[in-house]
Design a protein around this motif. Structure first.
Motif, PDB file in Angstrom:
ATOM      1  N   THR A 291       0.800  -1.238   0.000  1.00 50.84           N
ATOM      2  CA  THR A 291       0.000   0.000   0.000  1.00 50.84           C
ATOM      3  C   THR A 291       0.827   1.279   0.000  1.00 50.84           C
ATOM      4  O   THR A 291       0.298   2.352  -0.292  1.00 50.84           O
TER       5      THR A 291
ATOM      6  N   THR B  95      -7.801   0.724   9.491  1.00 52.56           N
ATOM      7  CA  THR B  95      -7.601   2.174   9.557  1.00 52.56           C
ATOM      8  C   THR B  95      -8.703   2.767  10.417  1.00 52.56           C
ATOM      9  O   THR B  95      -9.890   2.587  10.126  1.00 52.56           O
TER      10      THR B  95
ATOM     11  N   LEU C 246     -12.503   2.786   9.260  1.00 50.50           N
ATOM     12  CA  LEU C 246     -12.624   3.410   7.947  1.00 50.50           C
ATOM     13  C   LEU C 246     -12.282   2.429   6.843  1.00 50.50           C
ATOM     14  O   LEU C 246     -12.820   2.512   5.730  1.00 50.50           O
ATOM     15  N   ASN C 247     -11.398   1.497   7.148  1.00 52.81           N
ATOM     16  CA  ASN C 247     -10.992   0.512   6.154  1.00 52.81           C
ATOM     17  C   ASN C 247     -10.418  -0.704   6.869  1.00 52.81           C
ATOM     18  O   ASN C 247      -9.881  -0.590   7.972  1.00 52.81           O
TER      19      ASN C 247
ATOM     20  N   ASP D 127      -8.096  -4.245   5.817  1.00 49.08           N
ATOM     21  CA  ASP D 127      -7.382  -5.026   4.802  1.00 49.08           C
ATOM     22  C   ASP D 127      -7.014  -6.388   5.374  1.00 49.08           C
ATOM     23  O   ASP D 127      -6.462  -6.476   6.476  1.00 49.08           O
TER      24      ASP D 127
END
Length: 280
Positions: free
Chosen positions: A129, A171, A245-246, A248
């Protein structure tokens, strides 16, 4: 006249035939019903019924005779597993013991989990990333064994982390990280934190010092946190992860993280430190 007589004879024959047919049909239906009732009764009579249940504990010990056929079948698999589990990955300089009765805020074995995860996952995430990981948080209950001084094997990694939990990189808003810290203060267990966190509290739970990567915590920033899929889904009541928020997933089991870390470090020298402690 002959035609009329023929018709009359045929009509009489038909009427007689239908009457006999109805009688036969009646007898046939009655017979079917009787056969069905007899079959049902027979099935009921012959059907076994459970009248009593008894239980007995069988202790699995060496005194139970083995079955040669079973032993011969599983022997190659057992040998392969034993060889794999006994492979030495590293050396451990100190006994790492999980104190289950009186855990402190910080322990060496929890530091091992936090720092090993950061060490292995951080460069992978950076490569994928271009972003950095801020810190790691796992759960104290996820540590399932001690790690003795001496050789560290694949089997030790399985004993430490027997579950199929995977890495999740989350995140989070600063306000959610604050909830994370409030959780740590409330429960006061040595949940594995990586060394990027420095958190000091008073006995009554007031924060006297809190930094991430050497910088004061900023509730207006976003932070990237490594955790497990179990905790991300609300395990151990860590609900602050759910509004991330995210998130992975990198298809990496925590057990494999430990194995790769042990391979990387020749001698483990893990100690307690001051990343989470009481301090006025």
């Amino acid at each position: 006249m002959r035609v009329i007589a023929k018709v009359t004879i045929n009509f009489k024959f038909k009427r007689l035939f239908m009457r006999k047919f109805k009688q036969l049909n009646h007898y046939f239906i009655v017979s079917l019903i009787a056969i069905g009732l007899l079959s049902a009764c027979a099935a009921h009579i012959n059907k076994p019924e459970l009248t009593k249940v008894t239980a007995k504990n069988i202790v699995i010990t060496d005194t139970i005779p083995s079955l040669n056929q079973v032993d011969k079948f599983i022997m190659p698999y057992r040998k392969h597993v034993e060889e794999e589990m006994s492979k030495v990955l590293s050396q451990n300089a100190n006994d790492l013991v999980k104190d289950r009765k009186h855990p402190r805020l910080n322990t060496a074995i929890s530091n091992l989990f936090g720092d090993a995860t950061y060490e292995i996952v951080s460069p992978i995430y950076k490569k994928r990333t271009g972003n950095d990981i801020d810190f790691v948080l796992m759960n104290w209950g996820g540590i399932r064994a001690d790690l003795a001084k001496g050789p560290v094997t694949v089997g030790d990694a399985y004993a430490l982390m027997p579950f199929e939990n995977e890495v999740v990189i989350v995140t989070m808003k600063g306000e959610k990280v604050q909830e994370l810290v409030d959780y740590l203060i409330k429960h006061r267990l040595p949940h594995p934190l990586s060394k990027q966190v420095s958190l000091q509290i008073t006995k009554d739970g007031k924060i006297t010092h809190f930094t991430i990567n050497g910088k004061p915590f900023d509730p207006n920033k976003t932070y990237v946190v490594v955790t497990s899929d179990y905790l991300y889904n609300g395990g151990d009541q860590m609900y602050f992860f759910k509004d991330a928020l995210n998130a992975d997933k990198i298809d990496y089991k925590l057990r494999n993280v430990l194995i790769d870390y042990f391979k990387k470090i020749d001698v483990l020298d893990i100690k307690e430190d001051h990343r989470f402690e009481y301090k006025p």
